[in-house]
Motif scaffolding. Structure first.
Motif, mmCIF file in Angstrom:
data_model
loop_
_atom_site.group_PDB
_atom_site.id
_atom_site.type_symbol
_atom_site.label_atom_id
_atom_site.label_comp_id
_atom_site.label_asym_id
_atom_site.label_seq_id
_atom_site.Cartn_x
_atom_site.Cartn_y
_atom_site.Cartn_z
ATOM 1 N N ARG A 14 0.840 -1.194 0.000
ATOM 2 C CA ARG A 14 0.000 0.000 0.000
ATOM 3 C C ARG A 14 0.872 1.239 0.000
ATOM 4 N N ASP B 188 -2.743 4.608 -4.268
ATOM 5 C CA ASP B 188 -3.641 4.601 -3.111
ATOM 6 C C ASP B 188 -3.887 5.984 -2.530
ATOM 7 N N ASN B 189 -3.262 7.005 -3.087
ATOM 8 C CA ASN B 189 -3.456 8.378 -2.589
ATOM 9 C C ASN B 189 -4.733 8.958 -3.182
ATOM 10 N N MET C 20 -8.858 10.259 -2.304
ATOM 11 C CA MET C 20 -9.654 10.892 -1.252
ATOM 12 C C MET C 20 -10.759 9.974 -0.732
ATOM 13 N N SER C 21 -11.283 9.104 -1.598
ATOM 14 C CA SER C 21 -12.393 8.244 -1.197
ATOM 15 C C SER C 21 -12.433 7.013 -2.076
ATOM 16 N N TYR D 235 -13.989 4.590 8.738
ATOM 17 C CA TYR D 235 -14.082 5.775 7.886
ATOM 18 C C TYR D 235 -15.484 6.389 7.917
ATOM 19 N N PHE E 174 -11.437 9.184 2.933
ATOM 20 C CA PHE E 174 -10.087 9.064 3.484
ATOM 21 C C PHE E 174 -9.407 10.399 3.727
ATOM 22 N N GLY E 175 -9.949 11.482 3.164
ATOM 23 C CA GLY E 175 -9.288 12.772 3.287
ATOM 24 C C GLY E 175 -10.238 13.907 2.986
ATOM 25 N N GLU F 243 -5.721 13.115 -1.394
ATOM 26 C CA GLU F 243 -5.308 13.004 0.012
ATOM 27 C C GLU F 243 -5.903 11.754 0.646
ATOM 28 N N ASN F 244 -5.036 10.859 1.082
ATOM 29 C CA ASN F 244 -5.462 9.689 1.848
ATOM 30 C C ASN F 244 -4.735 9.726 3.183
ATOM 31 N N TRP G 284 -1.053 1.076 4.792
ATOM 32 C CA TRP G 284 -2.419 1.531 5.084
ATOM 33 C C TRP G 284 -2.675 1.389 6.572
ATOM 34 N N ILE H 255 -10.756 -0.796 -3.240
ATOM 35 C CA ILE H 255 -9.317 -0.551 -3.208
ATOM 36 C C ILE H 255 -8.582 -1.886 -3.268
#
Length: 235
Positions: free
Chosen positions: A21, A27-28, A30-31, A46, A64-65, A70-71, A79, A88
């Protein structure tokens, strides 16, 4: 650019997938798309929010952000949450259909793809590995979950249970951010529903995921805490 092709054990006999990850694997984000049958696991980690897709239909997302790319759950060691959403987890694989037949595709441009590193997809003599069997199960769960999600979303709209919201946060150093463009459950309208309607929602299996969404709102505190830590480390 994505390059999804039908997976087969001839063209892809040496295909490997790196399962770590990180931002280098894409993986970066936001959702991630989710669905009611996954809400129990999602709400443990989450916030669950809704947004309109490009086709105008509503879909559920694990958040996620607070901004694109943004994660806040990505850290030095991967992760940092006990559950990774299935949409994911399934990468770089996708599910396609040929009539009623479900077919597995793989995105050959995905950064997880390798010819030697990571999990082997096929055995040397062409059989499927345990890893691919897990992928198949994951893809099937996503497909079924998204199919069932249609009725859930229709019920939310029928009873006007979705409302848009804006979420303003101020970090410890005074920095301010606003999250907008998402929807959540209108708790006042939910509480005002007649008993017969609540029974109908419950019998359809929709009432529990509705309350999971409400419970997941408390995870915004976790996001703010993570945002504070990341922001402090960058300053």
């Amino acid at each position: 650019m994505a390059n999804p092709v039908l997976l087969n054990n001839i063209d892809h006999k040496d295909l490997h997938v790196q399962t770590g990850r990180g931002a280098m694997f894409g993986d970066n984000v936001m959702s991630a798309l989710t669905f009611p049958s996954e809400f129990r696991d999602i709400q443990a980690c989450y916030p669950i929010v809704f947004r309109k897709a490009d086709d105008g239909n509503f879909e559920a997302h694990a958040l996620f952000g607070f901004q694109e790319g943004e994660n806040l759950f990505l850290g030095m060691h991967g992760w940092e949450a006990p559950y990774v959403p299935l949409t994911i987890e399934r990468q770089p694989f996708l599910i396609g259909t040929n009539g009623t037949e479900l077919m597995v595709h793989v995105d050959l441009e995905n950064p997880r793809i390798s010819s030697s590193d990571g999990e082997r997809v096929f055995l040397p003599h062409g059989g499927t590995t345990e890893y691919l069997e897990r992928v198949n199960s994951t893809l099937l769960a996503i497909h079924q979950g998204l199919q069932q999600s249609r009725g859930f979303m229709a019920a939310l709209l029928e009873y006007h249970l979705l409302e848009s919201f804006a979420f303003d946060i101020e970090l410890d150093d005074g920095s301010q951010y606003r999250l907008a463009g998402f929807y959540t459950i209108n708790e006042e309208r939910l509480s005002a529903l007649a008993g017969a309607v609540l029974e109908r929602l419950n019998r359809a299996g929709y009432l529990q995921p509705i309350y999971m969404v409400i419970a997941a709102m408390s995870n915004f505190r976790t996001l703010i805490e993570r945002k504070n830590r990341v922001h402090a480390a960058q300053c």
